[in-house]
Every structure is written in structure tokens, then in C-alpha cells.
Scaffold this motif. Structure first.
Motif, short mmCIF file in Angstrom:
data_model
loop_
_atom_site.label_atom_id
_atom_site.label_comp_id
_atom_site.label_asym_id
_atom_site.label_seq_id
_atom_site.Cartn_x
_atom_site.Cartn_y
_atom_site.Cartn_z
N SER A 68 -11.05 -4.70 -2.99
CA SER A 68 -12.00 -4.83 -1.89
C SER A 68 -13.40 -4.46 -2.35
CB SER A 68 -11.58 -3.92 -0.73
OG SER A 68 -12.60 -3.88 0.26
N LEU A 69 -14.37 -5.34 -2.09
CA LEU A 69 -15.76 -5.07 -2.48
C LEU A 69 -16.34 -3.90 -1.69
CD1 LEU A 69 -17.11 -8.73 -2.77
CD2 LEU A 69 -16.47 -7.21 -4.63
N ARG A 70 -15.77 -3.57 -0.55
CA ARG A 70 -16.27 -2.47 0.26
C ARG A 70 -15.76 -1.12 -0.23
NH1 ARG A 70 -15.41 -4.88 6.40
NH2 ARG A 70 -17.00 -6.53 6.27
N SER A 71 -14.81 -1.14 -1.15
CA SER A 71 -14.22 0.09 -1.62
C SER A 71 -14.88 0.55 -2.93
CB SER A 71 -12.71 -0.09 -1.80
OG SER A 71 -12.08 1.15 -2.01
N ARG A 72 -14.17 1.34 -3.70
CA ARG A 72 -14.75 2.04 -4.83
C ARG A 72 -14.69 1.21 -6.12
NH1 ARG A 72 -14.53 7.53 -3.70
NH2 ARG A 72 -15.95 7.75 -5.46
N SER A 73 -15.62 1.52 -7.00
CA SER A 73 -15.59 0.98 -8.37
C SER A 73 -16.12 2.04 -9.31
CB SER A 73 -16.40 -0.32 -8.48
OG SER A 73 -17.76 -0.08 -8.19
N PHE A 74 -15.70 1.95 -10.58
CA PHE A 74 -16.06 2.98 -11.56
C PHE A 74 -16.37 2.33 -12.90
CE2 PHE A 74 -12.94 4.51 -8.57
CZ PHE A 74 -13.47 5.70 -8.10
N ILE A 75 -17.29 2.95 -13.62
CA ILE A 75 -17.60 2.55 -14.98
C ILE A 75 -17.35 3.74 -15.89
CG2 ILE A 75 -19.40 1.79 -16.58
CD1 ILE A 75 -20.73 0.39 -14.21
N LEU A 76 -16.60 3.52 -16.96
CA LEU A 76 -16.30 4.59 -17.91
C LEU A 76 -16.75 4.16 -19.30
CD1 LEU A 76 -13.70 4.33 -15.73
CD2 LEU A 76 -13.04 6.41 -16.94
N GLU A 77 -17.56 4.99 -19.92
CA GLU A 77 -18.02 4.76 -21.28
C GLU A 77 -17.48 5.87 -22.17
OE1 GLU A 77 -19.87 2.69 -24.35
OE2 GLU A 77 -19.52 2.10 -22.25
N LEU A 78 -16.94 5.51 -23.33
CA LEU A 78 -16.26 6.47 -24.20
C LEU A 78 -17.04 6.69 -25.49
CD1 LEU A 78 -14.06 5.54 -22.19
CD2 LEU A 78 -12.44 5.56 -24.08
N LYS A 79 -16.97 7.93 -25.97
CA LYS A 79 -17.53 8.28 -27.27
C LYS A 79 -16.50 9.12 -28.03
CE LYS A 79 -21.82 6.74 -26.65
NZ LYS A 79 -22.37 5.62 -27.45
N VAL A 80 -16.50 8.98 -29.35
CA VAL A 80 -15.68 9.83 -30.21
C VAL A 80 -16.61 10.77 -30.96
CG1 VAL A 80 -14.05 9.92 -32.12
CG2 VAL A 80 -13.90 8.06 -30.46
N SER A 81 -16.42 12.05 -30.77
CA SER A 81 -17.31 13.05 -31.36
C SER A 81 -16.92 13.37 -32.80
CB SER A 81 -17.29 14.34 -30.53
OG SER A 81 -17.75 14.10 -29.21
N ASP A 82 -17.92 13.78 -33.56
CA ASP A 82 -17.68 14.15 -34.95
C ASP A 82 -17.22 15.60 -35.08
OD1 ASP A 82 -18.43 11.63 -35.89
OD2 ASP A 82 -20.55 12.20 -35.97
N ALA A 83 -17.43 16.40 -34.05
CA ALA A 83 -17.05 17.80 -34.10
C ALA A 83 -16.85 18.30 -32.67
CB ALA A 83 -18.12 18.64 -34.82
N ILE A 84 -16.13 19.40 -32.52
CA ILE A 84 -15.83 19.95 -31.21
C ILE A 84 -17.11 20.36 -30.49
CG2 ILE A 84 -15.51 22.28 -32.14
CD1 ILE A 84 -13.48 20.72 -29.25
N ASP A 85 -18.12 20.81 -31.23
CA ASP A 85 -19.36 21.26 -30.62
C ASP A 85 -20.21 20.11 -30.09
OD1 ASP A 85 -18.69 23.87 -31.20
OD2 ASP A 85 -19.80 23.91 -33.10
N CYS A 86 -19.84 18.89 -30.41
CA CYS A 86 -20.63 17.73 -29.96
C CYS A 86 -20.09 17.12 -28.67
CB CYS A 86 -20.65 16.66 -31.05
SG CYS A 86 -21.36 17.18 -32.63
N LEU A 87 -18.99 17.64 -28.16
CA LEU A 87 -18.34 17.00 -27.03
C LEU A 87 -19.26 16.88 -25.81
CD1 LEU A 87 -14.69 18.45 -27.02
CD2 LEU A 87 -15.35 16.06 -27.17
N GLU A 88 -19.91 17.98 -25.41
CA GLU A 88 -20.73 17.94 -24.21
C GLU A 88 -21.89 16.98 -24.35
OE1 GLU A 88 -19.64 20.60 -25.72
OE2 GLU A 88 -18.41 21.67 -24.24
N ALA A 89 -22.57 17.03 -25.50
CA ALA A 89 -23.71 16.14 -25.71
C ALA A 89 -23.29 14.68 -25.76
CB ALA A 89 -24.44 16.54 -26.99
N ASP A 90 -22.14 14.40 -26.39
CA ASP A 90 -21.69 13.01 -26.50
C ASP A 90 -21.25 12.46 -25.16
OD1 ASP A 90 -22.23 12.84 -29.18
OD2 ASP A 90 -20.19 13.38 -29.81
N ALA A 91 -20.65 13.31 -24.31
CA ALA A 91 -20.28 12.85 -22.97
C ALA A 91 -21.52 12.49 -22.17
CB ALA A 91 -19.46 13.91 -22.25
N GLU A 92 -22.57 13.30 -22.30
CA GLU A 92 -23.81 13.00 -21.61
C GLU A 92 -24.46 11.73 -22.16
OE1 GLU A 92 -26.63 13.28 -18.79
OE2 GLU A 92 -24.89 14.61 -18.97
N LYS A 93 -24.39 11.52 -23.48
CA LYS A 93 -24.92 10.29 -24.08
C LYS A 93 -24.18 9.06 -23.54
CE LYS A 93 -26.38 12.26 -28.53
NZ LYS A 93 -26.08 12.29 -30.00
#
Length: 477
Positions: free
Chosen positions: A398-423
Motif C-alpha cells: 500500500s502506497l499509504r503505508s510504510r517504506s524503508f531504505i537501508l544502506e549497508l557498510k562494512v567497517s574496517d575496524a570495530i571503532d569505525c562502526l558508529e561513523a560508518d553507520a552514519e556515513k
């Protein structure tokens, strides 16, 4: 003119006469003769050309009973290294009767179909040598000749087919005075197939139902991937870690148990690793002794086998996901609860077997599989298209209902997770990924940037934002 690549070519004569590229492996014949073994087992990994090598052996050793054909077979080896190895080796050319039997077609659903395939393969080889037997039948007893013809014409009883190779060798030796070379390709396909199809014991009738009497440890050249599927399905936490180590290209240490049979496969992890080694899904990088036992450092042999592991794991993961209830995940996605989505995804990743050399494909398949379980949404994967399109679109019919866009990133290190999700989230806005859904008529478009690093992930939520000429950064619920 460039020579064609021999894709799917397994016959040595076709390889040579059709002008395909061919890597000269004829000195393998010299190695075989130098070994002098009565029985030789080729334990090379899958896709290493074992079938082609067996065909080469046939054309080298076989006396066809036809002088002209023997000369043609000899001509196939002109310019190849074996002809320079000396008379001690070339004197064996065209000297022996050869049975060339493949059991590849014995991968069937039940015992009777598998038996018929084996019987047909044996009968074809008996028929191929019929002219030699007809010409020399005076050297055979009437009973031997009769049994030979019954097998060639597929009229023999099952018990007689069971001893057909012995009869073949005896008859040809009496006629030619030469011992017979028997080449068997894919010989454990019927055994491995019978194990997984549930009729393994039917193959044991001529061994008095004594499973421990079965010949050991000859388990090579299986042409099925059931063993890997069994490994993946039964893997505990330790085994999953070992599989992931192999998928990174590293080695694992396994103790060699040459006495294992198919009935031992479910006994412990060591047995299954041994089956993978003996069937070519693992290869030896190093062998060493520890106390009185033999150990191996084993690895996945090549890219092709690596792909088999990865595809098997992806298919297993899809089946695993189908049995899960992900309503909490869909609810969190609808409510914009990125933290809850992260926790659910991380818990699921902890249960899976991951591979990171093609990590983007793995995580994309992982997330798409979860999203596809919902009955309320349609999932569109754009992983293959790329070029300015979001990774995943989830939308209601239904066009009146919900839709979502998901973009994925693979990080090079655990410390990059938050920044890559924001990117990933900002990429949705900067690349105007919402426009496709907006053009279709959707007005409720939520966006998620998701980053992954091994078993961890991070999720960033953007509520109902899109960019167009009239509104930038507008929020609508």
C-alpha cells in the motif's frame, strides 16, 4: 589463432585432438610406475583434473585389441614429456586391458536406481571389450564366457554383478596374458549418496552386514556437497569458529583418523573434519606428529572450493532464518528503534557462520533474508545493480503505508562502526535514494544506515527525510 580453454573437457583424446590448451601432466605416468603399487589412490582436492588424468592413463596403457587404434592412442602423446622418460616407461604404452569405470551417475534417490546406474556402467565396459572376449573365448570356460555375456547384456543377477570386476580381470588375463588396469572415477559417490539418502546399509549385503568390514579409508572424490551441509548444520560454537578460520584462508589443526567410515561421521567433530580432508574439501599444508598421533594443518584448497563453502553457508543461513520469529525486529524498524535492531542483528550474527573475504555479500544476504520473512512488506535488493541505488528497499504493497531504505557498510575496524553507520545514512540523503519511492507515491519513507564488523553491527535511523527541490531535511511521519 588462440587455443580454446578446455571447459568441461574430461576426455584426454578430445583434449589433444581438438587443440585445447593442455598442461602436460604426462610425467604423472612415470610417478605412478615408479611407485609400483598394486592399488593407487589419488587424493587431490576437488577440481584438480582427476577425471582427465584417469582418461590419460587409459589412453597410455590400454591395448584396445586393434593395432590401428593403438597407434592412434600412442600418437596422442607425441611431444609430451612422458615420451622422453625412457624405454622403461614407454614400453608400457598400449600393453594392458583397461577397465575405465565412472560411478558418477550413481547419485540417485534410492538403492535400486543407484544399483541400475552402477550395473549399466559396468555393462558398458564389458561391452566395450566384447570383441576381444569373442576372439579369445576358447581360453575361457563355458561358464566364464556365459557370465561375461550376461553382465555385458545386463542380464546378470545382482550377486554376479557384485563380483564382475574379478570376472573381468580373470577373463581378460586368460585371453591376453596381461594383467588388467582398473580405473575407477568418482568411486565413492554411491557410498556418500547412500549415506545421506538413507540406504547406506543396502550396500553392505555382501559384507555380512558387518559395517566395520567395509574397506577403509578410501573416501576420496565425492561429487556432492552434502558433507559440507552436514558440517554446517551440526556446527557448535567451536566448530563455527573453525569454519570461519578456514574461510579467512587460515589453517586449522586436525588429528588424522584414517579408520573412519560413514557411520562414524556423526560421532565427533574430528571425524567430520577427516571426511572433509579425505574428500578434497580440505588440503594438507603441513603434517606433524604429536605424541604418537599424526596431525595436519589443513586449509581450503582453492577458490572454487571456498565458493562451495560460502554458498552452502548462505543457503544454510537462509533456512535458519526461515525458522526464526523476527516480529520484534520489524516492530523496532517501524518504531525507529535503531538500538533494538542492532541488538537483534548482533545476536543473530553470533549464531551464524560468517565469512569476511566477501563480507558485503554475506551481510547483504543476511539482512535481506531477515527482512524477507515479513508478510507485510516487499523487499527489493539492489546489491547487484549498484550505480546510485540503495542496497535494500522495504515497502508495503500500500502506497499509504510504510517504506524503508537501508544502506549497508562494512567497517574496517570495530571503532569505525558508529561513523560508518552514519556515513551510510548520510549517503541515502546525499544520493537522493528516496526519490525512487517518492516517485512511486510513498510518503512515509524511513532510512537506516547499518554498518557491520564481524559479529557486531551499528544502526543509525533517519525518520522520514528526503531531498527534493522544494524540501531538504523535511521530516514527515
Amino acid at each position: 589463432m588462440k587455443k580454446p580453454l578446455p571447459i568441461g573437457i574430461e576426455n584426454f583424446e578430445d583434449m589433444v585432438t581438438s587443440g585445447y590448451y593442455y598442461v602436460d601432466k604426462t610425467l604423472f605416468i612415470k610417478e605412478l610406475l615408479d611407485l609400483g603399487g598394486k592399488v593407487n589412490l589419488f587424493t587431490r582436492p576437488r577440481r584438480f583434473g582427476k577425471t582427465l588424468n584417469l582418461s590419460m592413463l587409459r589412453y597410455f596403457f590400454e591395448d584396445t585389441g586393434d593395432t590401428g587404434k593403438n597407434a592412434q592412442n600412442k600418437a596422442l602423446f607425441q611431444g609430451m614429456k612422458i615420451l622422453g622418460a625412457g624405454d622403461a616407461y614407454t614400453c608400457h604404452m598400449g600393453k594392458y586391458p583397461v577397465m575405465n569405470l565412472t560411478l558418477k551417475s550413481a547419485k540417485q534417490k534410492n538403492y535400486s536406481s543407484a544399483y541400475f546406474s552402477i550395473q549399466s556402467g559396468i555393462a558398458a565396459e564389458f561391452e566395450r571389450h566384447r570383441a576381444v572376449v569373442e576372439q579369445g573365448k576358447e581360453y575361457l570356460s563355458p561358464k566364464e564366457y556365459q557370465r561375461y555375456m550376461e553382465i555385458a547384456e545386463e542380464r546378470a543377477r545382482e550377486e554376479e554383478v557384485g563380483s564382475s570386476l574379478l570376472l573381468f580381470c580373470r577373463c581378460l588375463y586368460k585371453i591376453t596374458g596381461k594383467k588388467v588396469a582398473i580405473l575407477i572415477d568418482e568411486y565413492d559417490v554411491p557410498l556418500e549418496n547412500a549415506y545421506f539418502r538413507g540406504f547406506f546399509r543396502d550396500y553392505m549385503y555382501d559384507l555380512n552386514a558387518n559395517l566395520n568390514a567395509f574397506p577403509r579409508p578410501y573416501w576420496i572424490n565425492t561429487s556432492s556437497n552434502d558433507i559440507i551441509r552436514d558440517l554446517v548444520a551440526k556446527a557448535g560454537r567451536e566448530t563455527k569458529g573453525q569454519i570461519e578460520t578456514l574461510l579467512k584462508g587460515d589453517t586449522i589443526d586436525i588429528q588424522v583418523h584414517e579408520e573412519v567410515t560413514y557411520t562414524d561421521m556423526g560421532g565427533n567433530g574430528d571425524n567430520l573434519w577427516n571426511f572433509l580432508y579425505f574428500t578434497g574439501y580440505l588440503t594438507k599444508e603441513k603434517e606433524y606428529f604429536k605424541d604418537k598421533y599424526v596431525f595436519l594443518k589443513a586449509r581450503i584448497p582453492n577458490i572454487e572450493v571456498m565458493t562451495i563453502y560460502e554458498n552452502t553457508i548462505l543457503n544454510w543461513m537462509k533456512e535458519l532464518i526461515k525458522g526464526e520469529d523476527f516480529r520484534d525486529f520489524y516492530r523496532a524498524m517501524e518504531e525507529g528503534d535503531g538500538q533494538r535492531m542492532r541488538d537483534i542483528l548482533s545476536a543473530q550474527l553470533f549464531r551464524t557462520i560468517s565469512f569476511y573475504d566477501s563480507a558485503e555479500n554475506f551481510y547483504h544476504g543476511f539482512l535481506t533474508g531477515i527482512l524477507s520473512q515479513s508478510e507485510n512488506y516487499l523487499v527489493k535488493s539492489n546489491r547487484e545493480s549498484g550505480n546510485g541505488r540503495p542496497d535494500i528497499i522495504v515497502k508495503s504493497p500500500s502506497l499509504r503505508s510504510r517504506s524503508f531504505i537501508l544502506e549497508l557498510k562494512v567497517s574496517d575496524a570495530i571503532d569505525c562502526l558508529e561513523a560508518d553507520a552514519e556515513k551510510a545514512l548520510q549517503q541515502i540523503y546525499s544520493q537522493k535514494y528516496q526519490e525512487e519511492l517518492k516517485t512511486e507515491g510513498y510518503r512515509k519513507i524511513d532510512c537506516y544506515g547499518i554498518s557491520f564488523y564481524q559479529k557486531d553491527c551499528e544502526v543509525r535511523f533517519g525518520a522520514g527525510k528526503w531531498q527534493d527541490k522544494s524540501s531538504i531535511g523535511n521530516t514527515e511521519n
